[in-house]
Design an enzyme around this catalytic site. Structure first.
Site, PDB file in Angstrom:
ATOM      1  N   GLU A 162      66.451  47.378  75.044  1.00 53.58           N
ATOM      2  CA  GLU A 162      66.242  48.179  73.833  1.00 53.58           C
ATOM      3  C   GLU A 162      65.292  47.515  72.845  1.00 53.58           C
ATOM      4  O   GLU A 162      64.468  48.174  72.210  1.00 53.58           O
ATOM      5  CB  GLU A 162      67.589  48.449  73.153  1.00 53.58           C
ATOM      6  CG  GLU A 162      67.518  49.348  71.926  1.00 53.58           C
ATOM      7  CD  GLU A 162      67.133  50.787  72.238  1.00 53.58           C
ATOM      8  OE1 GLU A 162      66.823  51.517  71.274  1.00 53.58           O
ATOM      9  OE2 GLU A 162      67.133  51.176  73.429  1.00 53.58           O
TER      10      GLU A 162
ATOM     11  N   HIS B 206      57.235  24.087  73.876  1.00 49.90           N
ATOM     12  CA  HIS B 206      56.715  24.001  72.508  1.00 49.90           C
ATOM     13  C   HIS B 206      57.211  25.135  71.616  1.00 49.90           C
ATOM     14  O   HIS B 206      57.863  24.902  70.605  1.00 49.90           O
ATOM     15  CB  HIS B 206      55.183  23.989  72.572  1.00 49.90           C
ATOM     16  CG  HIS B 206      54.497  23.838  71.255  1.00 49.90           C
ATOM     17  ND1 HIS B 206      53.274  23.212  71.112  1.00 49.90           N
ATOM     18  CD2 HIS B 206      54.827  24.248  70.004  1.00 49.90           C
ATOM     19  CE1 HIS B 206      52.907  23.232  69.843  1.00 49.90           C
ATOM     20  NE2 HIS B 206      53.831  23.870  69.153  1.00 49.90           N
TER      21      HIS B 206
END
Length: 244
Positions: free
Chosen positions: A148, A204
């Protein structure tokens, strides 16, 4: 030709009682992102482009304590496109000692120039980092469908919103020793994946952009949700694509 500002005019660019002013928004958003764990330890950043002016959070500071007077202001029309180590044109540099422009500057410019974005957000989301570690090491991208929250993400970060059953794809690039050195890899990934709304950086974090700061923020939130649910799906051996 870029507009020329007097010192007084340049200083006025970061002082406003309007809560929607970019200098105020950057401070507010950094505080909210800090609470989410996205910009802790001085990491992460945000930049907002308003017309021909770019507002930039400083680098290496406590993001939850940023004030409008700490904001850097640059003309969008630079003498040369920002690249690692290149000289930048500034309209305003904070007077406080020790402040430096964000190391993300050339990466933000990728979003501004390649997607005509109005804002770009960089987070060190744990969900983003973990996802890049759970996916196969040679995976060029993250793909997911039938969720969704995909409906809150736009094609290319600036186009129409995706539909529930459509596949979201976000490219993954390898990290580098220095933030600015990600510039070329990010640009190449954006060129290869024109419909991608963000770039994941392995071990990262993520860069997300949008037409406006609202859209960039909304997409960052939706993507973080999808990164988290994807991690749980992988750990539970549930396919990321399809409705099975």
């Amino acid at each position: 030709m870029a507009k020329t500002y007097t010192p007084e005019e340049a200083e006025a660019l970061v002082h406003s009682h309007d809560p929607e002013h970019p200098a105020n928004l950057i401070c507010d958003l950094c505080r909210e992102f800090y609470k989410l764990g996205w910009v802790t330890g001085t990491g992460g950043g945000i930049s907002i482009r308003k017309d021909d002016v770019v507002y930039l959070a400083p680098s290496g500071v406590q993001k939850e304590r940023i004030k409008p007077e700490h904001i850097f202001v640059l003309p969008f029309a630079q003498s040369s496109v920002p690249k690692p180590g290149s000289k930048r044109d500034f309209i305003r540099i904070p007077s406080k000692k020790g402040l430096n422009e964000s190391q993300c500057t050339p990466l933000f410019w990728n979003a501004f120039t390649m997607r005509e974005a109005g804002a770009c957000i960089h987070t060190h989301s744990q969900h983003a980092v973990l996802l890049t570690l759970l996916l196969p090491r040679d995976a060029p991208s993250f793909r997911i469908s039938h969720q969704e929250m995909i409906k809150g993400v736009r094609l290319g970060g600036v186009g129409k919103t995706l539909k529930f059953f459509e596949t979201l794809e976000v490219p993954i690039i390898d990290n580098t020793a220095f933030e600015e050195d990600l510039t070329e890899g990010m640009a190449a990934a954006m060129a290869r994946y024109p419909d991608a709304p963000a770039i994941l950086v392995r071990r990262h974090g993520v860069y997300v952009w949008g037409n406006t700061w609202e859209q960039a923020k909304t997409q960052a939130e939706c993507l973080d949700y999808l990164f988290e649910i994807a991690c749980k799906m992988i750990q539970n051996k549930i396919p990321l694509e399809g409705d099975t």
